[in-house]
Design a protein around this motif. Sequence first.
Motif, PDB file in Angstrom:
ATOM      1  N   ARG A  88       0.836  -1.189   0.000  1.00 46.75           N
ATOM      2  CA  ARG A  88       0.000   0.000   0.000  1.00 46.75           C
ATOM      3  C   ARG A  88       0.868   1.235   0.000  1.00 46.75           C
ATOM      4  N   GLU A  89       0.232   2.395  -0.166  1.00 43.88           N
ATOM      5  CA  GLU A  89       0.882   3.661   0.060  1.00 43.88           C
ATOM      6  C   GLU A  89       0.900   3.894   1.572  1.00 43.88           C
ATOM      7  N   PHE A  90       2.089   4.224   2.106  1.00 45.52           N
ATOM      8  CA  PHE A  90       2.186   4.446   3.537  1.00 45.52           C
ATOM      9  C   PHE A  90       1.622   5.828   3.850  1.00 45.52           C
ATOM     10  N   ALA A  91       0.471   5.842   4.497  1.00 48.39           N
ATOM     11  CA  ALA A  91      -0.242   7.102   4.685  1.00 48.39           C
ATOM     12  C   ALA A  91      -0.224   7.564   6.128  1.00 48.39           C
ATOM     13  N   GLY A  92       0.736   7.088   6.907  1.00 45.43           N
ATOM     14  CA  GLY A  92       0.871   7.612   8.247  1.00 45.43           C
ATOM     15  C   GLY A  92       0.414   6.684   9.352  1.00 45.43           C
ATOM     16  N   THR A  93       0.001   5.460   9.068  1.00 49.39           N
ATOM     17  CA  THR A  93      -0.429   4.544  10.116  1.00 49.39           C
ATOM     18  C   THR A  93       0.785   4.077  10.913  1.00 49.39           C
ATOM     19  N   LYS A  94       0.715   4.233  12.243  1.00 52.59           N
ATOM     20  CA  LYS A  94       1.816   3.828  13.094  1.00 52.59           C
ATOM     21  C   LYS A  94       1.569   2.504  13.803  1.00 52.59           C
ATOM     22  N   LEU A  95       0.295   2.192  14.060  1.00 51.73           N
ATOM     23  CA  LEU A  95      -0.013   0.950  14.754  1.00 51.73           C
ATOM     24  C   LEU A  95      -1.335   0.403  14.275  1.00 51.73           C
ATOM     25  N   VAL A 112       0.668  -4.643  13.273  1.00 51.40           N
ATOM     26  CA  VAL A 112       1.628  -4.040  12.360  1.00 51.40           C
ATOM     27  C   VAL A 112       2.036  -2.698  12.955  1.00 51.40           C
ATOM     28  N   VAL A 113       3.327  -2.542  13.201  1.00 49.81           N
ATOM     29  CA  VAL A 113       3.865  -1.297  13.737  1.00 49.81           C
ATOM     30  C   VAL A 113       4.745  -0.662  12.677  1.00 49.81           C
ATOM     31  N   THR A 114       4.501   0.609  12.399  1.00 49.87           N
ATOM     32  CA  THR A 114       5.273   1.337  11.394  1.00 49.87           C
ATOM     33  C   THR A 114       5.965   2.510  12.069  1.00 49.87           C
ATOM     34  N   PRO A 115       7.205   2.342  12.557  1.00 50.15           N
ATOM     35  CA  PRO A 115       7.888   3.429  13.253  1.00 50.15           C
ATOM     36  C   PRO A 115       8.141   4.649  12.380  1.00 50.15           C
ATOM     37  N   ILE A 116       8.435   4.406  11.091  1.00 51.34           N
ATOM     38  CA  ILE A 116       8.688   5.528  10.158  1.00 51.34           C
ATOM     39  C   ILE A 116       7.660   5.428   9.051  1.00 51.34           C
ATOM     40  N   PRO A 117       6.512   6.086   9.197  1.00 46.70           N
ATOM     41  CA  PRO A 117       5.431   5.913   8.231  1.00 46.70           C
ATOM     42  C   PRO A 117       5.574   6.739   6.954  1.00 46.70           C
ATOM     43  N   LYS A 118       6.516   7.685   6.916  1.00 46.96           N
ATOM     44  CA  LYS A 118       6.658   8.524   5.736  1.00 46.96           C
ATOM     45  C   LYS A 118       8.125   8.651   5.375  1.00 46.96           C
ATOM     46  N   GLY A 119       8.356   9.073   4.120  1.00 46.86           N
ATOM     47  CA  GLY A 119       9.715   9.279   3.675  1.00 46.86           C
ATOM     48  C   GLY A 119      10.160   8.256   2.658  1.00 46.86           C
ATOM     49  N   ILE A 120      11.401   8.401   2.205  1.00 43.39           N
ATOM     50  CA  ILE A 120      11.947   7.497   1.204  1.00 43.39           C
ATOM     51  C   ILE A 120      12.106   6.090   1.775  1.00 43.39           C
ATOM     52  N   PHE A 121      12.548   6.003   3.014  1.00 41.05           N
ATOM     53  CA  PHE A 121      12.726   4.702   3.661  1.00 41.05           C
ATOM     54  C   PHE A 121      11.608   4.480   4.673  1.00 41.05           C
TER      55      PHE A 121
END
Length: 537
Positions: A88-95, A112-121
């Motif tokens: 998916r497009e990472f749209a800011g979901t952190k948990l 699902v935990v997303t520590p860095i939800p935005k950016g190149i990496f």
Amino acid sequence: MTMKRTYIIIALLAAGIPALAQNLNPQVQVTNDYLANISAKGKNTLDMQVPDSLLNFRTKVDYSVFSTDYKGAYEFTPYDIRVVPEAREFAGTKLYLRAGAGYPIHPLLQAVVTPIPKGIFRYDIYQNLYGYVGDYSSLVDARGDYKGHDLLENIGVEGRVNADKFNLLADINYKGIYTKDNILKSGYHSANASAKMISTDEDADFSYNFKAGVGYATDVFTNDAPYDNVGEFSFYADGRLAPQLYKDYNIVFDAHVQSSIYSRTQFKSAWLFGLSPKFLYNLDKFSISAGPAFYFGDGTGIYPDVMISAKLIEDKLGIYLAATGGETLKDYSDLKSENHWFNPGYTEEFHSIKERLNARFGMRGSIASNLQYDINGGYAIYDDAIMTTLFTSIVDASWYDQGICFEDYKTWFANAALAWKSDRLDVNANVNLRFTDIEENADYLAIPMFRGNFSAIYNWQHRIFAGVRCVAVSHIPYTLFNIKANQDLGFYGEYRFINKLSVWGQVANVLNQKIFTSPMHVTSGINFTAGICLRIQ
């Protein structure tokens, strides 16, 4: 990556443009027809032109806490509703957290935990636990009811780098499968790493798509098991290279290689290599993809890989004619993932499954932008298809053990897949018919003539959700017994208190059918599940 469940229904769709082999996906574990899902090792194919919801029966619905980041793939199964986060497009979901339990005991914990939800990496840490603990019985012998369990744990890290000219994806994960019946207790553990690189530079002289992975797995048996523990090292690599020649025509090269090496067991090492150069031609509404597919493994095979398609009405109606074939090699880990009870007693060797020919005609498109469809039919020839067989148990002569055998068969088939999506209602339906030349007195489980799947979910103001799902399969003939037709009906409900939190519940197997992954591991009875779903941005 897929995880096979306690009860799964087939998806035998043959649409799109296959690369090294036909993209079938049969999933009726009651027959253990392991023929399909030949992309289990990540084999590349050209972009499918049919929505995933049509191919995988997955209702991608923006219900509950799912918003647009995690569109759920809810599936009514005997013991849980699994929600599979998509690419998916990472749209800011952190948990994202989904947890539940029910009766009989069947825990569910997904996160699902997303520590860095935005950016190149960006990267995700994910966790998935589900299973069943309770009573089992057998369809074919007098062993009686017994206690057992079937649990799966999957945890890992997935990362992505979106650069200017390429995307890089990587995944490292652990997978554990824990089973116990009245004969055997098994602990399967695997560590896997994979990476994929895709070109995104439209001005480059060529495009590419490469994927590779390695894994090590061990299956450890207790309860005085008569089998040696299994050790497996596996490797696979897929590649696609397409020089940018001309606008209307091009050449594509697809390659696939895989190998499995075994220790502490009777299995011999197995390997498979495939290569498929193809010529692509596009002219307005007409396109053709044609070339041979070469495979080297058990022997040497040459298969057709041809598809002709035309758009008769833009985005509304397209037709296609195809003749494809190829091979796939399922190793110990593949079969263990499909049937958690798989062990060294099932077989002494692994062969590549050979699809000699899959000739089909179909049509696909959409109606009024809400309804998508894919209808196709044709004729196929398979050699060394994996079938389920039974033999006298080494523990008790009055019991049976399960195994697999490699058999040839031919089949006429017809498939219809429909998907309706609107703001309030999402519906998926699929019907598969297969008429094979397998005799009814064959010494292995035949393939059912009918398989069907229907699911629908309705939402009121994206706050209250109600769903229904039914999967059905016709009777399965066998020399020792006749498996009756089976229907699994379930209902689902969910209420969202706020944007971040909801509660959900499910009742499954309402018709009290006997559901099983093998004839010796049968569960029955209505079951209930309830839990919470949490999403934090």
